[in-house]
Design a protein around this motif. Sequence first.
Motif, short mmCIF file in Angstrom:
data_model
loop_
_atom_site.label_atom_id
_atom_site.label_comp_id
_atom_site.label_asym_id
_atom_site.label_seq_id
_atom_site.Cartn_x
_atom_site.Cartn_y
_atom_site.Cartn_z
N ASN A 194 0.93 -1.21 0.02
CA ASN A 194 -0.07 -0.12 -0.01
C ASN A 194 1.02 1.18 0.12
O ASN A 194 1.57 1.55 0.91
N THR A 209 -8.16 -1.69 2.97
CA THR A 209 -8.30 -3.13 3.42
C THR A 209 -8.27 -3.97 2.00
O THR A 209 -8.82 -3.52 0.87
N TYR A 258 -7.74 -7.84 6.10
CA TYR A 258 -6.66 -7.26 6.34
C TYR A 258 -6.62 -5.86 6.07
O TYR A 258 -6.80 -5.36 5.29
N SER A 259 -6.20 -5.01 7.10
CA SER A 259 -6.10 -3.57 6.93
C SER A 259 -4.62 -3.22 6.82
O SER A 259 -3.84 -3.59 7.52
N LEU A 260 -4.22 -2.36 5.72
CA LEU A 260 -3.11 -2.01 5.48
C LEU A 260 -2.94 -0.30 5.55
O LEU A 260 -3.65 0.31 5.09
N ASP A 314 2.73 -0.73 4.38
CA ASP A 314 2.41 -2.09 4.88
C ASP A 314 2.31 -3.04 3.50
O ASP A 314 1.80 -2.56 2.49
N LEU A 366 1.00 -6.95 2.08
CA LEU A 366 0.14 -8.28 2.14
C LEU A 366 0.82 -9.42 1.22
O LEU A 366 0.85 -9.17 -0.09
N HIS A 408 -1.49 -16.73 3.66
CA HIS A 408 -1.53 -15.18 3.50
C HIS A 408 -0.68 -14.71 4.68
O HIS A 408 -1.14 -15.27 5.74
N ARG A 409 -0.17 -13.45 4.72
CA ARG A 409 0.20 -13.10 5.89
C ARG A 409 0.37 -11.37 5.49
O ARG A 409 0.92 -10.76 4.59
N LEU A 410 -0.09 -10.62 6.50
CA LEU A 410 0.28 -9.17 6.44
C LEU A 410 1.47 -8.87 7.20
O LEU A 410 1.85 -9.30 8.36
N THR A 417 3.53 -5.61 8.40
CA THR A 417 3.33 -4.06 8.60
C THR A 417 4.73 -3.53 8.63
O THR A 417 5.85 -4.20 8.50
N TYR A 427 10.42 -6.94 3.52
CA TYR A 427 9.04 -7.71 3.98
C TYR A 427 8.89 -8.93 3.51
O TYR A 427 8.77 -9.96 4.46
#
Length: 276
Positions: A80, A86, A94-96, A100, A102, A137-139, A141, A164
Amino acid sequence: MRILYGVSPHDIPSFDTKRLRAEFLIEKLFQPGQIEFAYTHVDRMVVGGACPTDTPLSFGDGADVGTPLFFTAREMGIANLGGSGTITVDGQVYSLNNRDILYVGRGAENVVLTSTDAANPARFYMNSVPAGRDIPHRLITQAEAKPLDLGEDARANKRRLRMYIHPEVAPSCLLLMGITDLAPGSIWNTMPPHLHERRMEAYCYFDMPDSERVIHLMGRPDETRSLIVADSDVVLSPAWSIHMGAGTGPYAFVWGMTGENQAYTDVSPVAIAELK
């Protein structure tokens, strides 16, 4: 989906500026209310940009990549670069925030992208490559990324690189992805340049004022060329090409890589004196 076929380094001497930009530069990825994709035959990477405003944007069909679903045999990193938003992957939200990323693993069926505030929309930048195994899947930050401080003031290349999608932070099959920010007063995104014959790379330059540019240098060490790059433009860097750039003002960039390995240090430095 735009298609770029990739070229041999032996073709470069005959390219004018228009042809060079057509083969290696992807422009206008972030159109309000749209998703844009470009498919390159350089290691089969798909580069994408999405800028949702009032209405969510979604994708998941695999027609353009020749599979039932987009993620039937692919993984993806989504960074993002704008306002908060999201990403919903098969019902999981997932909130970005800005910077961040994803990771979306193989097997996902549907991805929905939204912005928290349409007046300050998210800008989702995507790199997708073929994948041979399933990884959750993984966020990741910005606070969870691994920072590396590189360069020095005297060479105007001081920068902070954040890993990341990387084996030391968040695993993937073949994708590597991170974000680099230059220190105030530095202009070079890497110095000296290097090659990595076993991986290609894509650069998305961002956080650049409309009036500024990055001069991205590419080509073989003895046959260099330059691309003048604006904010949010993406440069494709084949394994045979050097890559380094200098900005006329502040900027940052997302780097994404794929190839034979995930060894970030598998590079061949090129001495400045060898460049022509």
